[in-house]
Design a protein around this motif. Structure first.
Motif, mmCIF file in Angstrom:
data_model
loop_
_atom_site.group_PDB
_atom_site.id
_atom_site.type_symbol
_atom_site.label_atom_id
_atom_site.label_comp_id
_atom_site.label_asym_id
_atom_site.label_seq_id
_atom_site.Cartn_x
_atom_site.Cartn_y
_atom_site.Cartn_z
ATOM 1 N N VAL A 1 -8.923 -1.362 3.734
ATOM 2 C CA VAL A 1 -8.762 0.077 3.535
ATOM 3 C C VAL A 1 -8.786 0.813 4.864
ATOM 4 O O VAL A 1 -7.951 1.685 5.140
ATOM 5 C CB VAL A 1 -9.873 0.609 2.596
ATOM 6 C CG1 VAL A 1 -9.888 2.135 2.576
ATOM 7 C CG2 VAL A 1 -9.670 0.060 1.185
ATOM 8 N N THR A 2 -9.740 0.460 5.714
ATOM 9 C CA THR A 2 -9.831 1.105 7.031
ATOM 10 C C THR A 2 -8.567 0.883 7.843
ATOM 11 O O THR A 2 -8.049 1.815 8.489
ATOM 12 C CB THR A 2 -11.052 0.552 7.802
ATOM 13 O OG1 THR A 2 -12.241 0.831 7.067
ATOM 14 C CG2 THR A 2 -11.145 1.166 9.183
ATOM 15 N N THR A 3 -8.053 -0.330 7.816
ATOM 16 C CA THR A 3 -6.843 -0.658 8.575
ATOM 17 C C THR A 3 -5.639 0.109 8.050
ATOM 18 O O THR A 3 -4.830 0.640 8.832
ATOM 19 C CB THR A 3 -6.573 -2.172 8.515
ATOM 20 O OG1 THR A 3 -7.680 -2.872 9.080
ATOM 21 C CG2 THR A 3 -5.309 -2.524 9.279
ATOM 22 N N ALA B 1 0.819 -1.216 0.000
ATOM 23 C CA ALA B 1 0.000 0.000 0.000
ATOM 24 C C ALA B 1 0.848 1.260 0.000
ATOM 25 O O ALA B 1 0.321 2.367 -0.155
ATOM 26 C CB ALA B 1 -0.926 -0.002 1.203
ATOM 27 N N GLY B 2 2.165 1.094 0.186
ATOM 28 C CA GLY B 2 3.042 2.252 0.169
ATOM 29 C C GLY B 2 3.457 2.754 1.535
ATOM 30 O O GLY B 2 4.110 3.803 1.643
ATOM 31 N N LEU B 3 3.123 2.043 2.602
ATOM 32 C CA LEU B 3 3.544 2.430 3.948
ATOM 33 C C LEU B 3 4.978 1.972 4.185
ATOM 34 O O LEU B 3 5.467 1.045 3.529
ATOM 35 C CB LEU B 3 2.604 1.823 4.981
ATOM 36 C CG LEU B 3 1.188 2.397 5.009
ATOM 37 C CD1 LEU B 3 0.287 1.589 5.928
ATOM 38 C CD2 LEU B 3 1.219 3.865 5.437
ATOM 39 N N ARG C 1 -2.298 6.982 9.532
ATOM 40 C CA ARG C 1 -2.448 8.049 10.517
ATOM 41 C C ARG C 1 -1.461 7.882 11.669
ATOM 42 O O ARG C 1 -0.801 8.840 12.092
ATOM 43 C CB ARG C 1 -3.891 8.046 11.041
ATOM 44 C CG ARG C 1 -4.180 9.163 12.033
ATOM 45 C CD ARG C 1 -5.652 9.195 12.400
ATOM 46 N NE ARG C 1 -6.086 7.974 13.087
ATOM 47 C CZ ARG C 1 -6.888 7.074 12.536
ATOM 48 N NH1 ARG C 1 -7.315 7.214 11.301
ATOM 49 N NH2 ARG C 1 -7.255 6.013 13.222
ATOM 50 N N GLU C 2 -1.332 6.658 12.167
ATOM 51 C CA GLU C 2 -0.438 6.425 13.297
ATOM 52 C C GLU C 2 1.034 6.589 12.911
ATOM 53 O O GLU C 2 1.870 6.969 13.730
ATOM 54 C CB GLU C 2 -0.675 5.028 13.875
ATOM 55 C CG GLU C 2 -2.088 4.757 14.357
ATOM 56 C CD GLU C 2 -2.516 5.657 15.510
ATOM 57 O OE1 GLU C 2 -1.659 6.361 16.079
ATOM 58 O OE2 GLU C 2 -3.723 5.660 15.849
ATOM 59 N N LEU C 3 1.353 6.294 11.642
ATOM 60 C CA LEU C 3 2.738 6.387 11.179
ATOM 61 C C LEU C 3 3.089 7.771 10.641
ATOM 62 O O LEU C 3 4.231 8.022 10.251
ATOM 63 C CB LEU C 3 2.997 5.343 10.094
ATOM 64 C CG LEU C 3 2.941 3.883 10.536
ATOM 65 C CD1 LEU C 3 2.955 2.948 9.332
ATOM 66 C CD2 LEU C 3 4.106 3.558 11.468
#
Length: 307
Positions: free
Chosen positions: A287-289, A209-211, A295-297
């Protein structure tokens, strides 16, 4: 009274036809309608329960220089595979290139054993875990994907002293194995230390997802730098921890232990995100996860690849 059939020498009451004469049983008895005929020269009183039993039975009538390979070897080594492949009854067997390929019902014959390592599992000759993983590249398609290769690769490298380097060396030694490009891409995504297939899949979903890529099965420390626990997916700089909660975590006792353990991490300033299978497999929850993790990262959610 007809002579009894020979005592079961192999799994599920299987026996070789050629052993009948030595047991005083007429060869005509092998045509009894209650007997199963798994392959030429082998009879069984009941179906094999699993691949291990089937391979043990077939080994009695296969040439002694054969080794089990591909999907069969992967199952015998306990490597994670998609259920459709893991439950297949067709046995993959391999011999040296100078020998005739095995051709018999219930088997798929291969050649090239001289270029592979051979080990023993449950008394059976089996291609080595790293060579078995490389051979899975020949089966790429709808039933076996790039992700499946990474999952199996994570499981293999945990058994190898040299880890990922061994998988790369196997591909190089083969020079041009089938599926070489996908195998190389999979090696680049393999990580040592992973404890379960779903932990691998969780990491691949997050990174895909790109994280930022997390450390896997990494230490989580308190503010003083003292070890607290080992986390599944850990982002040390952001003090974020994602824990996959599989079936082994379902009991009340295990949930209680997890709550205590993760509570300690939260007390020390860690953000804990618990992951479940549905968070990876169902699009809406995935998607929600991913948005929550972004947001947390401190990542820009607009940059995420959510398909």
């Amino acid at each position: 009274m007809p002579a009894p059939l020979p005592a079961a020498a192999f799994p599920r009451g299987a026996f070789r036809v050629r052993d009948l004469a030595a047991s005083g049983v007429p060869a005509s008895r092998t045509r009894h309608p209650r007997l199963l005929r798994p392959t030429r020269g082998l009879r069984a009183t009941e179906a094999f329960a699993d691949v291990v039993e089937r391979a043990l039975g077939f080994a009695a009538v296969l040439p002694s220089d054969v080794a089990f390979s591909h999907v069969t070897a992967a199952v015998l080594h306990g490597l994670p595979l998609p259920s459709d492949l893991a439950g297949a009854t067709l046995l993959h067997v391999m011999r040296d290139s100078a020998r005739t390929r095995v051709r018999r019902a219930g088997c798929r014959g291969h050649r090239g054993l001289e270029r592979r390592g051979v080990t023993t599992v449950d008394g059976l000759r089996v291609t080595s875990p790293e060579d078995t993983w490389c051979d899975l590249g020949e089966l790429l398609g709808p039933a076996l994907t790039w992700t499946d290769l990474v999952v199996a690769g994570d499981a293999v490298v945990g058994r190898l002293p040299a880890g990922v380097a061994t998988l790369s060396a196997v591909i190089d030694r083969r020079r041009a194995p089938r599926g070489a490009v996908t195998l190389q891409d999979a090696v680049a995504a393999v990580r040592p230390g992973v404890r379960s297939p779903m932990e691998t899949r969780a990491r691949l979903v997050v990174v895909g997802a790109g994280l930022p890529e997390p450390a896997v099965c990494a230490p989580v420390l308190d503010r003083a730098g003292t070890w607290l626990l080992e986390g599944d997916l850990v982002w040390h700089a952001q003090r974020v921890l994602a824990e996959y909660q599989g079936a082994v975590h379902a009991s009340r006792r295990r949930r209680s232990e997890d709550a205590q353990r993760l509570g300690l991490a939260r007390d020390e300033g860690w953000t804990v995100v618990e992951l479940f299978a549905e968070d990876l497999l169902q699009r809406s929850r995935r998607v929600t996860t991913l948005l929550r993790l972004a947001r947390e990262l401190g990542a820009d959610p607009r940059s995420l690849r959510l398909e």
